[in-house]
Structures are given as C-alpha cells and as structure tokens.
Design an enzyme around this catalytic site. Structure first.
Site, PDB file in Angstrom:
ATOM      1  N   SER A 103       0.835  -1.191   0.000  1.00  0.00           N
ATOM      2  CA  SER A 103       0.000   0.000   0.000  1.00  0.00           C
ATOM      3  C   SER A 103       0.883   1.260   0.000  1.00  0.00           C
ATOM      4  O   SER A 103       1.802   1.387   0.804  1.00  0.00           O
ATOM      5  CB  SER A 103      -0.900  -0.028   1.242  1.00  0.00           C
ATOM      6  OG  SER A 103      -1.703   1.105   1.233  1.00  0.00           O
ATOM      7  N   ASN A 150      -1.184   5.399   3.210  1.00  0.00           N
ATOM      8  CA  ASN A 150      -1.338   6.140   1.963  1.00  0.00           C
ATOM      9  C   ASN A 150      -2.528   7.092   2.087  1.00  0.00           C
ATOM     10  O   ASN A 150      -3.613   6.686   2.500  1.00  0.00           O
ATOM     11  CB  ASN A 150      -1.590   5.105   0.828  1.00  0.00           C
ATOM     12  CG  ASN A 150      -1.731   5.748  -0.523  1.00  0.00           C
ATOM     13  OD1 ASN A 150      -1.687   6.961  -0.669  1.00  0.00           O
ATOM     14  ND2 ASN A 150      -1.900   4.907  -1.541  1.00  0.00           N
TER      15      ASN A 150
END
Ligand SMILES: Nc1ncnc2c1ncn2[C@@H]1O[C@H](COP(=O)(O)OP(=O)(O)OP(=O)(O)O)[C@@H](O)[C@H]1O
Length: 908
Positions: A103, A150
């Site tokens: 991620s 993120n």
C-alpha cells in the site's frame, strides 16, 4: 554508464542483494525511479512530482524500442499495445499488465499513467478515451480513503479491461474487488472514511451540516456520468446522507432489558428513515430485532445493544457497498455502449489491486487482501519461474534450476488444506451463526499441518499466516458479526419498498457469482410478509479471483513491481531495510537471475515461422536455443527481431509505394498522350475553320474589289476627261488615310460657318492639321507594314463614323482611328451592349498604351495582338476580328481609301 545507474538490472555484473539495492538507491538519488529487470519494470515511488510525464515524453515513448530510451512506465504501455497488435514478433494476443506492491507503493498512480499512455497510443474515438480517463476521480471518490500507509489508498481492487478493435479503443470494463465496506462504520486511528463523505460535507454551512440536509450541495461533486440521470444523482446523495445519519444513531438498554434508540439520537432515526425513504417504525424494528422464518412461522428475536449496533453497521455497509456496485455498473454501461458483440476485440487488462497489508490489528479485510496478493504473487511466480523452467525441462534445454520462494502451498495446499479455504470456512461459520472463537478453533484444527499457518496461544481469537511477504497475525474478534453484510430478509424487504427509487433498485438487484451488482427493476413487496432470500454469493471473493486469474492466465502478462521507498511518504528518502524487504518478498533477486540466464520469449515453431522466419538468417542474434517445439530467446532478442521486422515492413511499404507510383505514372502518361492527341485534333479543326473563314473573307474582298474596278472603269468611261489619279492627293500634299475625313471636315466647316463661329472652326482645323502632320512625320512608318496599313486602321474618322462601321459587326470587332483634336489614337470595338472607345496614348518612350491599362506596347499591331488574348480593363472584353476600312463607307470613299493606301506605299 556507471554500474550503479544501470538501466537494466539483468545486466548487472555482480549479482547479490547488496548490488541490487545499491543500483536502485543510486538511480533513485538521481530521480531515475524506473529500472528494468529484463522485461519487468521496477518503479520506486518518488513521493514528489517529477518532469517525467509531459506530452513530449509521452510522444517519445510511442512505438519506440524499449532499449532506445530510459526505463519508463510509458514503455510498458507501448509494449503491451504493440504486443496486442502483434507487432512484436508474435501474433496479436490479449495482454494484461499486473501492477503490484504494498500500500502506497504507487500502483494506482502507475495505473493512471498506463491508461493515459494507452489512450495516447490509440487516438481514435476521443470521447470514449476522455470518458475512460474521467471516470477515475469518481471511482477514487467512492473507493479510496486516507490510511496510515497512503493518503489516497484504494480500498478496493480493480481490473480494467480496455477493449480494442484493430488499433483503436472501443470500450472498457471495470471489475471491482473487495471493497473495504467496514471502513464506512469504523476507521482506525489516523485513518478516514471514504473520500466521498468529505466531498459531500465540503463547503456546506454548519447549520446544514448539523441536519445533514446537503443533498443539493452534494450533487455538485464530480458525478457527471451521462448515464446517470439527475434524479438518480439526487437519490444517491440522499442515500449517502442516510448512511451518515444512520451512523449517528445510538442505542440504550431500558429498565426491562429491552433495547431502544437513545433519546439524543431520535432525530437521527427520523432523518435516516426520511433519507432512506422508509417508515421510521419499520426501520426501528429492523434495528432492534431480527425476524426469521422457521417452518412457515415468523419468529422475532429482540436484539441486545451490541446486536442493534451490529445491525446498524451492517445496514450502512451493505447500502454503501450497493451504491458503489451501482456506480461501477453505471460506469461500465457508459464505457461499453460502443461495443459491438459481433466484432472480435483484443484486450489489454490492467490490474491494480490493493497491496499487501500488515497493520497493528488485522481483520477479515486484511485476510482477503493478503490472500488476493498471494494469488498475484503466485501468478508472477508461475509466469517467471514455474512455467519457464518447466518448459526448459520439457523441451530439453540445458538449465540449472533457479529456486524461488514458492507460495503455492498457501493457495493450493501441499499435503495440507490450502489457506484460501479459510474464506470458505469463514462463510460456513458465518451461516451457522457460530462464534469467533469457534471459528479460530476450527482454523487451528484444519490448517495446523499447513507450514504457512501458525496457531497462536492466546485467550483472544488470533491466528497467524506466513504470507510470501511476511507473517501476519489476524484477530478474529468480531470477524463474523462485523462482516454481517448479507442482511436479514426483513431489511432487504424494507429497502425494496423504499420510496427512494434508487434504493429500491439497489436492493432488488442480484449479486453475480463474482460479486458484481446486477441492478433490475424493483418489485414492491409487503414488509409484513417475511421473505427468505437466497443469497447466491455471500463471499464471492474466491470466485471473482478465480475468474480474474483465468483471464490473466489466458493473456500475455507484463509486470510492474512498485516499491515504497519509505513509510513516511517523504520525497528523496530511501529506507534501505524497507526497500530490501520488498525486493526480497517480491523475489526480485531471483527474477534478475532468471531474466539474465533464462529465455523470456519462447514462441512455438509455428508462431515463429509465420512472422519471423524471413529475417532469422539476416540477424546476428547469439544465444538463442531451439527446443523440441519452441524456440528460446532472451528478452532483448524479441526486441531485436521486432526492430528487424519493422524495418522489413517499412521496406515493403517503400517497395509497394514505388510500385504503385510507377504503375500510376504509366497510366498517367497514357492518359496524357490521349489528352494531347485530342487537343491537337481540336486545334487542327480550329485552324482549318479559321483558314476557311479567311479564305471566305479574301474571296469576299476580291469580289468587292472586282465590283469596285468595274464601277471605276464604268465611271472612267462615263467621265473620260476626268482621270482622278491617286497623285491628285499627292498634289494636295495631304493624301493620307485622313482624307476619308475630308468630306466630314468640309461638312463641319459648313456647319461651323453657318453657326458663324469662325474662330472655333479655325482652331479645330488647326488642331486637326497638327495631328495630320504629327501622324505623317512620326507615325506612318510605325503603323504601316510593308507600305500597307493594317485593315483595322481607319485614319481620322469620327466617333460616330466608327460606331456606324461597327454597328452590325460581331462582338469584339474593332478598329483604330486617329484622334481629331489631339495627337494619339482611339480604339473602338463592338462591346456586349454597345461600342466602346478607348484612348491610346503615346508614351515618351514611343510606346503605346490604352489609358487605364498597365501594359505598354511597342507598336499598335502589338497592342492589338495582345488584346486579342487579354481582355481590356475593366470589362475584360477581347478584341476578335478587325473591321475592314470599306465596310460601311460609300463606294467612293472606299475607293479613295484604297488609293490612299496605295499612295502611302508610294509615299513611304
Ligand atoms: N510516479 C509518481 N510520481 C509522483 N508521486 C507518486 C508517483 N507514484 C505514487 N506517487 C505518490 O504516492 C502516493 C501513493 O501512491 P498510490 O496511491 O498509487 O499507491 P498504491 O500503491 O496504489 O496504494 P494503495 O494500495 O494503498 O492504493 C500517491 O498519492 C502520490 O502522491
């Protein structure tokens, strides 16, 4: 180039983890974020904008050899596109681009860049291309959220299928996987809900925010799908508002141990019911009790506080999941409307599926995500290691086996149950209404023999899976209750009967085996009547992944391995340990080895012969091998052969072009000769006609001359004493063409005399005499040719006389006369509607020019000749035939004119 800036790691001289890390670090510090391992692209997230994606860069990477430019994501797009069209040595074939990484490693950004470049490559139907690019923000608004890893993390996986006919895109389809619905009701610290909720609340007044009456505001956000009608947009926003209102409902236990909606959230219950378009009491009933049917009898089971909260959360998750599914189906409707089912289409698929996740607490979503990543890693291993090395063995190619970290036992099991079964088990337990503890006990007993499963000794329901990317401990508490998104029948009936049409459609929809929402028209049903629905796919993840893998195995894969340089999302920082871990679990060292020593392109003989045999002998390729049914080429061989094929193709085009040019030129020359022959024949016909007319004219003149001679002889006979010789004019000293004006002049004199204006008459006479002198002294030689005046020259006749002469003449018939009161000439010709008179001036250099014209001529015949070709300004009428001197004059004056002519010959 320095070794640490090597663009292709497969050509590193020293191959170990240290040199691999050094190479990537060296390149990263120079902002070279892309590196090849043979035909695989490694992309390190720069966490900053780099000037790598401008229009000119995109242009540079179109139809170019990979090795001629630095590594780039655009080169991957180009390679997939050219391979799909069969331009890289193989026949046309479906392609898939698999983007993997954890991620925040940059998978979604890479997907967007790939899409952009593919759209650039196939510019054809600009509206569809734009639509494909435009749907992304909408998908991100509904499917992305901020996580600790993120800020714009995709909370769903997607496989985008771009469908092409020949070289242009004709449609697209988005397949979505595993939307993380639990995020709607719960976010860990440092994380947020899906972006759409924040978009809705942005720019709304605090009062409105308080009441969640923001439907109108929300319609403004970037939902602009052609296929979504305004009413549907409003409905959708109302439903999202309903989800938010629902989240504000809290419960409390009464003295009699019953559960009720807390006092402070009564308003939210009302708002939710209003926004969902259902009866408040019915919504309350669905939240506070479960209804089931046993042997035709409906049984109500009252909820405790926890169960009521779970019911609330389930409703929120299911409703959001269905809205998301509906958006994807609308996008697919929009992007597929140009697809013609009869036409064979090629495909490029791009897989952007959430990266491997390992949080402090890992739940059911993480289990699904990580198992999906296992599948992808298996796909990579299968293509890069298993399949390739098996082929070497089968085809008798000498090969030293390269070992790699095989994750097959996790997925298919080896003398043990594959771990993917835990999803099926989860499903089973879910339906049995078992507890989380039972579920983990079952897992422990079922998978204890699996080397990738670890039993955790704890009071909490924990278990560990050793994934290819590392160990992850999962916490099963609430696994079952929290994932109750196959809602009870009474809730479904409640929503089918909603007065909000979209909600009703969403709950009447069926879910396909792969988890896709298939909307259909709602049928109203009674909420009172208990309904039992068969949910076809309660956990469709396994099935949808299987379908995805099937598609991907049938296509030629291209791999993009995204690497996250640091966990703080900072630019210019590379955490060696973090990067090394990713290189390790991605198996990149082994990948380099197999790319360096192996043969990544292995066409069958037939496939190869069809396309490349013509050039194989002309190349100097070294190191390729021949198996029993295939040829084995290094990854750069394919490019070399493709380059030669392209050259051959270009040469063929040049030959074809020249052949076509030659045959067209031949045809042209034949046509040209025929045209010229026809033009010549036409000219000859015209000349003959002209000659005939001239002969006719001469005969006419001759006839008139004869007539005149006869009359002259007759007159001589009658007046034998009067012999009027041309010399008589000579005696007058003015025997010139102007004598045809004498009579007029005398008449004029008479007239003038009669009027008594002696002075003016004298003046006129003087001017006239001057003109005659001017003519005799300066013009005679210029106008006469071989002693003869041209037939169009009429001496000093008046304007009226000139018009009389031309009155019955054809268009353009002309004469030139000498001005009576000035030194110069006048051109008179028969125009379309009347006679026209143009003054001809003598320039100081002796040239003649018609007043108003630009062009001067050295003689009057030249001037006449010129204006038979070029019209006279401003009417652009042409002079055609000359008007003969005797045409309208009396027989006497004709005679005198002939004498004059004769005289001038003598005179000159
Ligand atoms: N090529 C790039 N240039 C500049 N910034 C980038 C690039 N790739 C990624 N980033 C930055 O990194 C962030 C995370 O990237 P991205 O969302 O693509 O990660 P991801 O691998 O898709 O993560 P997830 O699995 O959580 O969805 C982006 O929001 C962007 O700021």
């Amino acid at each position: 180039m320095e070794e640490h800036l090597q663009e292709d790691l497969a050509s590193l001289s020293d191959l170990d983890e240290k040199s691999l890390l050094e190479s990537l670090t060296g390149r990263f510090s120079h902002n070279h974020i892309y590196t090849y391992i043979g035909d695989i692209l490694v992309a390190v997230n720069p966490f900053k904008q780099l000037p790598l994606y401008e229009k000119e860069v995109s242009e540079r990477y179109k139809c170019r050899e990979k090795s001629s430019l630095p590594p780039h994501i655009f080169a991957v797009a180009d390679r997939a596109y050219q391979s799909m069209l069969g331009r890289l040595g193989t026949g046309p074939k479906n392609q898939c681009i698999v983007i993997s990484g954890e991620s925040g490693a940059g998978k979604t950004e890479s997907t967007k860049l790939l899409l952009r470049q593919l759209m650039e490559l196939c510019r054809a139907n600009s509206q569809l291309e734009q639509q494909i690019l435009q749907v992304n923000p909408l998908l991100e608004a509904f499917g992305n959220a901020q996580t600790v890893m993120n800020d714009n993390s995709s909370r769903f996986g997607k496989y985008i299928q771009l469908r092409f006919q020949n070289s242009s895109v004709k449609g697209a389809k988005i397949n979505e996987y595993l939307l993380e619905k639990s995020r709607v009701v719960h976010q860990d610290e440092g994380e947020r809900n899906f972006h759409i909720f924040y978009c809705m609340l942005a720019g709304i007044s605090p009062q409105d925010k308080e009441m969640y009456v923001f439907v109108v505001h929300c319609v403004k956000i970037c939902i602009d799908l052609n296929s979504v009608m305004t009413q549907e947009k409003v409905d959708m926003m109302t439903i999202l508002a309903g989800i938010l209102s629902l989240g504000n409902i809290t419960f409390e236990t009464t003295d009699s141990d019953a559960v009720k909606v807390s006092e402070k959230s009564q308003g939210w219950l009302k708002a939710t019911a209003g926004q969902f378009g259902v009866q408040e009491e019915e919504l309350l009933r669905c939240l506070t009790c479960t209804m089931s049917v046993t042997r035709g009898e409906s049984i109500h089971r009252l909820h405790n506080q926890q169960q009521a909260e779970d019911a609330r959360d389930s409703i929120a998750k299911v409703v959001y999941g269905r809205v998301f599914g509906w958006i994807v189906s609308k996008i697919n409707e929009l992007l597929s409307h140009k697809l013609d089912s009869d036409v064979a289409l090629s495909e490029i698929g791009i897989l952007d599926i959430f990266g491997f996740e390992n949080f402090a607490v890992n739940r059911f979503e993480q289990l699904c995500i990580n198992l999906a990543n296992e599948q992808l890693q298996f796909f990579f291993n299968h293509h890069i290691f298993l399949m390739e090395q098996n082929e070497y063995k089968e085809e008798g190619i000498q090969w030293e086996t390269i070992t790699f970290k095989d994750n097959k036992p996790i997925l298919v099991g080896y003398r043990s149950v594959p771990l993917t079964r835990c999803l099926a088990l989860f499903e089973l337990f879910f339906n049995l209404q078992a507890t989380d503890g039972n579920f983990v006990d079952k897992l422990n007993s079922k998978f204890k023999a699996n080397p990738h499963f670890e039993v955790v000794k704890s009071h909490s329901p924990l278990f560990t899976i050793v994934h290819y990317a590392g160990k992850v401990q999962y916490n099963a508490s609430g696994f079952l209750e929290k994932n109750r998104d196959n809602i009870p029948a009474n809730i479904r009936a409640l929503f089918i009967n909603s007065v909000t049409p979209l909600l009703s459609v969403l709950f009447a929809a069926t879910i396909s085996r792969t988890g896709t929402l298939m909307p259909r028209k709602a049928k109203v049903c009674s909420t009172m009547k208990p309904l039992v629905y068969h949910c076809h796919a309660k956990c469709p993840m396994q099935h949808s992944l299987a379908v995805l893998m099937e598609k991907m195995f049938a296509a030629s894969p291209h791999f993009v391995r995204c690497i996250k340089p640091n966990s703080s999302k900072l630019p210019d920082q590379l955490d060696s340990k973090l990067v090394m871990d990713q290189l390790r679990y991605n198996g990149l060292l082994e990948t380099i080895r197999i790319r360096r020593e192996g043969f990544s392109w292995r066409p069958f003989f037939k496939e190869f012969v069809q396309r490349c045999i013509s050039i194989l002998n002309t190349t100097e390729l070294r190191g390729w091998k021949c198996g029993s049914s295939r040829l084995f080429f290094k990854y750069w061989h394919q490019e070399e052969l493709a380059r030669l094929l392209e050259r051959l193709g270009k040469a063929a085009v040049v030959i074809q072009k020249n052949y076509h040019a030659m045959s067209c030129r031949r045809k042209y020359l034949v046509l040209l000769a025929e045209v010229r022959r026809q033009q010549q024949a036409q000219r000859e016909r015209e000349m003959e006609e002209e000659m005939r007319m001239r002969r006719q004219l001469l005969e006419e003149e001759e006839r008139k001359r004869q007539l005149f001679m006869e009359q002259e002889n007759k007159s001589k006979r009658e007046h034998s004493f009067v012999t009027r010789k041309p010399w008589a004019f000579l005696n007058l000293g003015q025997a010139t063409p102007f004598d045809n004006d004498l009579q007029v002049n005398t008449d004029l004199m008479k007239l003038l005399g009669q009027s008594g204006d002696e002075e003016r008459a004298k003046e006129k006479r003087k001017k006239r005499n001057n003109t005659i002198r001017w003519f005799k002294e300066t013009q005679v030689r210029k106008v006469a040719r071989n002693g003869t005046f041209p037939c169009w020259f009429h001496g000093m006749i008046t304007r009226r006389q000139a018009e009389d002469l031309l009155i019955d003449k054809p268009l353009g018939c002309f004469l030139i006369r000498v001005g009576q009161s000035r030194e110069g000439y006048t051109l008179t010709y028969r125009g379309a509607d009347r006679c026209r008179h143009y003054m001809i001036e003598m320039q100081s250099n002796g040239k003649y020019v018609i007043l108003g014209e630009d062009r001067a001529h050295s003689s009057l015949p030249d001037l006449v000749q010129y204006h038979t070709q070029v019209g006279i300004e401003p009417l652009m009428e042409l002079l055609t035939i000359p008007c003969g001197q005797v045409s309208s004059a009396s027989a006497v004056s004709k005679a005198s004119f002939l004498h004059k002519k004769f005289y001038i010959i003598t005179f000159s």
